[in-house]
Design an enzyme around this catalytic site. Structure first.
Site, PDB file in Angstrom:
ATOM      1  N   HIS A 159       0.815  -1.220   0.000  1.00  0.00           N
ATOM      2  CA  HIS A 159       0.000   0.000   0.000  1.00  0.00           C
ATOM      3  C   HIS A 159       0.850   1.273   0.000  1.00  0.00           C
ATOM      4  O   HIS A 159       0.344   2.353  -0.274  1.00  0.00           O
ATOM      5  CB  HIS A 159      -1.004   0.002   1.162  1.00  0.00           C
ATOM      6  CG  HIS A 159      -0.424   0.221   2.528  1.00  0.00           C
ATOM      7  ND1 HIS A 159      -0.224  -0.807   3.423  1.00  0.00           N
ATOM      8  CD2 HIS A 159       0.004   1.333   3.150  1.00  0.00           C
ATOM      9  CE1 HIS A 159       0.283  -0.326   4.540  1.00  0.00           C
ATOM     10  NE2 HIS A 159       0.437   0.976   4.399  1.00  0.00           N
ATOM     11  N   ASP A 188       0.058  -7.638   1.300  1.00  0.00           N
ATOM     12  CA  ASP A 188       0.410  -6.230   1.463  1.00  0.00           C
ATOM     13  C   ASP A 188       1.922  -6.038   1.601  1.00  0.00           C
ATOM     14  O   ASP A 188       2.391  -5.268   2.448  1.00  0.00           O
ATOM     15  CB  ASP A 188      -0.310  -5.615   2.672  1.00  0.00           C
ATOM     16  CG  ASP A 188      -0.254  -4.086   2.667  1.00  0.00           C
ATOM     17  OD1 ASP A 188       0.130  -3.512   1.624  1.00  0.00           O
ATOM     18  OD2 ASP A 188      -0.566  -3.477   3.699  1.00  0.00           O
ATOM     19  N   GLY A 263       3.289   7.215   7.615  1.00  0.00           N
ATOM     20  CA  GLY A 263       4.660   7.245   7.120  1.00  0.00           C
ATOM     21  C   GLY A 263       5.523   6.127   7.665  1.00  0.00           C
ATOM     22  O   GLY A 263       6.593   5.839   7.131  1.00  0.00           O
ATOM     23  N   ASN A 264       5.055   5.476   8.742  1.00  0.00           N
ATOM     24  CA  ASN A 264       5.803   4.352   9.323  1.00  0.00           C
ATOM     25  C   ASN A 264       5.617   3.059   8.537  1.00  0.00           C
ATOM     26  O   ASN A 264       6.389   2.107   8.703  1.00  0.00           O
ATOM     27  CB  ASN A 264       5.383   4.086  10.770  1.00  0.00           C
ATOM     28  CG  ASN A 264       6.167   4.887  11.783  1.00  0.00           C
ATOM     29  OD1 ASN A 264       5.602   5.659  12.552  1.00  0.00           O
ATOM     30  ND2 ASN A 264       7.483   4.702  11.785  1.00  0.00           N
ATOM     31  N   SER A 265       4.580   2.990   7.705  1.00  0.00           N
ATOM     32  CA  SER A 265       4.315   1.749   6.964  1.00  0.00           C
ATOM     33  C   SER A 265       5.531   1.326   6.161  1.00  0.00           C
ATOM     34  O   SER A 265       6.147   2.132   5.458  1.00  0.00           O
ATOM     35  CB  SER A 265       3.142   1.937   6.005  1.00  0.00           C
ATOM     36  OG  SER A 265       1.928   1.642   6.630  1.00  0.00           O
ATOM     37  N   LEU A 320      -7.906 -23.565   0.634  1.00  0.00           N
ATOM     38  CA  LEU A 320      -8.719 -24.781   0.627  1.00  0.00           C
ATOM     39  C   LEU A 320      -9.318 -25.051  -0.748  1.00  0.00           C
ATOM     40  O   LEU A 320      -9.566 -26.197  -1.113  1.00  0.00           O
ATOM     41  CB  LEU A 320      -9.866 -24.649   1.639  1.00  0.00           C
ATOM     42  CG  LEU A 320      -9.606 -25.052   3.087  1.00  0.00           C
ATOM     43  CD1 LEU A 320     -10.849 -24.763   3.924  1.00  0.00           C
ATOM     44  CD2 LEU A 320      -9.242 -26.520   3.180  1.00  0.00           C
ATOM     45  N   GLY A 321      -9.598 -24.007  -1.510  1.00  0.00           N
ATOM     46  CA  GLY A 321     -10.282 -24.177  -2.785  1.00  0.00           C
ATOM     47  C   GLY A 321     -11.783 -24.212  -2.600  1.00  0.00           C
ATOM     48  O   GLY A 321     -12.454 -25.135  -3.071  1.00  0.00           O
ATOM     49  N   VAL A 322     -12.324 -23.199  -1.905  1.00  0.00           N
ATOM     50  CA  VAL A 322     -13.762 -23.122  -1.644  1.00  0.00           C
ATOM     51  C   VAL A 322     -14.217 -21.669  -1.722  1.00  0.00           C
ATOM     52  O   VAL A 322     -13.415 -20.756  -1.601  1.00  0.00           O
ATOM     53  CB  VAL A 322     -14.120 -23.670  -0.230  1.00  0.00           C
ATOM     54  CG1 VAL A 322     -13.849 -25.160  -0.138  1.00  0.00           C
ATOM     55  CG2 VAL A 322     -13.347 -22.916   0.857  1.00  0.00           C
TER      56      VAL A 322
END
Length: 414
Positions: A159, A188, A263-265, A320-322
């Protein structure tokens, strides 16, 4: 088919970024408060889950943090060897903070994000065909990053760099152009690279054996104030959150009370030895600024994703594929389900992990490895906390009876 809750079901509010008012690069603009969406908690108080890409171009100040390290009478010693830097501390937190900051800050960078904007112009005579459009780069946000390798690979949040047309990195006071290597919106995370520079890589730690109460430091560029640090403790571990709008799934996050702001991200969360244990990513707040409840993606997971991106691979995640629907009273009455919570299997991927294990449409998943599943989001988070090919015990309800089966998890890249 990814393990996706159906859109008709309520999902947690997404973490919100903190864009800034665009200003022509590189001139700074006035600081803007973080933007966020409110989320109602059970007490009716507005709460914000915020992913901080950086709130203000304005705060790109020439702020420096100067750490005075005095080997004599300082209570700690810093030793630099061929294998890295080690810190020996034998006194209070102040001395520890100075030593850890001295080791960590050279490996934490500021990331400036620019986007193209169109400028329309017209002849003063207003003649047909006299209009022209020009492209101009403007700074839209900023964030932080962590140096992984000396040749310029840097780990940050997706992000932070999402939508960027140009990137600029400030490392140890020097400014470099950077390019995007790869992104994984689902986790992310993103990797960028600076060419033609020798950077100082951070020492990688271990997030698997963290203890609640351990001392930590957060480093980054809050509000554009580069090379800033804050200290705190590990408040909790294994916190999870799913963003239904962006599709980002955060599992096993480290919770800390070290101050994390806009700004810390993408910045570093390090331990008392200055080793990277997490990538600062989210906060929960009633004001949109730090309230002592911040979250970092654990380094054991983040570094694995970074390695795949650097190698040019598409990161894989367990599934899982669901497709799923959260069970509630209305759904239970409609389909005659003898449960009031859980994850209802609406459909399965042919040949997927769930189908191979014998799960069927209409089954309600109640537990994974003994942990209760109360919603479709719970199930997605439980599965994503594992790796492809891991085996898990899935307890489900079928025709009023509970059964348990082993499922070998698949991957979303298969």
């Amino acid at each position: 088919m990814s393990d996706t809750p159906q859109p008709s079901q309520s999902q947690p509010q997404p973490p919100q970024g903190a864009p800034v008012n665009a200003a022509p690069a590189p001139a700074p603009a006035p600081a803007q408060p973080a933007a966020s969406k409110p989320k109602k908690n059970r007490k009716g108080v507005k709460t914000f889950f915020i992913a901080f890409a950086g709130a203000a171009v304005a705060c790109v100040l020439a702020l420096g943090i100067f750490v005075a390290v005095n080997p004599s009478n300082s209570g700690y010693t810093i030793k630099e060897t061929n294998s890295g830097i080690t810190i020996d501390v034998d006194t209070d937190d102040m001395s520890l903070a100075e030593a850890v900051a001295a080791k960590t800050l050279p490996s934490v960078v500021n990331i400036n994000v620019y986007a193209n904007t169109s400028q329309q112009s017209m002849s003063p005579f207003g003649m047909l065909g006299s209009q022209s459009a020009t492209q101009e780069l403007q700074q839209t946000s900023l964030g932080s990053g962590v140096v992984l390798t000396a040749d310029g690979y840097i780990l940050t949040n997706n992000h932070v760099v999402d939508g960027a047309d140009a990137l600029e990195v400030v490392a140890e006071g020097e400014t470099y152009k950077a390019k995007l290597v790869g992104t994984d919106p689902s986790s992310d995370l993103a990797v960028i690279k600076v060419d033609g520079a020798t950077l100082k890589p951070i020492e990688i730690g271990n997030s698997s054996d963290l203890k609640v109460g351990e001392w930590v430091m957060a480093a980054g560029s809050p509000f554009g104030m580069e090379q800033s640090v804050s200290t705190g403790i590990v408040s909790a571990v294994n916190r999870s959150y799913a963003d239904s709008e962006s599709g980002a799934i955060y599992t096993n996050m480290i919770q800390t009370d070290a101050a994390i702001n806009s700004g810390n991200s993408g910045g570093a969360l390090v331990d008392a030895e200055g080793k990277l244990i997490g990538i600062n990513t989210l906060i929960m707040s009633t004001s949109g600024t730090s309230s002592g409840v911040g979250f970092a993606i654990p380094v054991d997971y983040a570094f694995g994703i970074a390695e795949q991106l650097i190698q040019g691979k598409t990161p894989s995640h367990a599934q899982l594929g669901v497709s799923l629907i959260t069970v509630n009273n209305e759904l239970a009455q409609r389909f005659g389900i003898q449960a009031t919570e859980g994850a209802y299997i609406n459909s399965l991927t042919a040949g997927g992990a769930a189908a191979k294990a014998g799960l069927q449409e209409g089954d309600v998943i109640l537990k994974v490895d003994g942990e209760s599943i109360t919603s479709s989001s719970d199930l997605v988070l439980a599965i994503r906390s594992h790796s492809p090919n891991d085996e898990v015990d899935v307890t489900y309800l079928r025709d009023g009876k509970e059964e348990t089966t082993k499922v070998k998890l698949g991957a979303d890249t298969q």
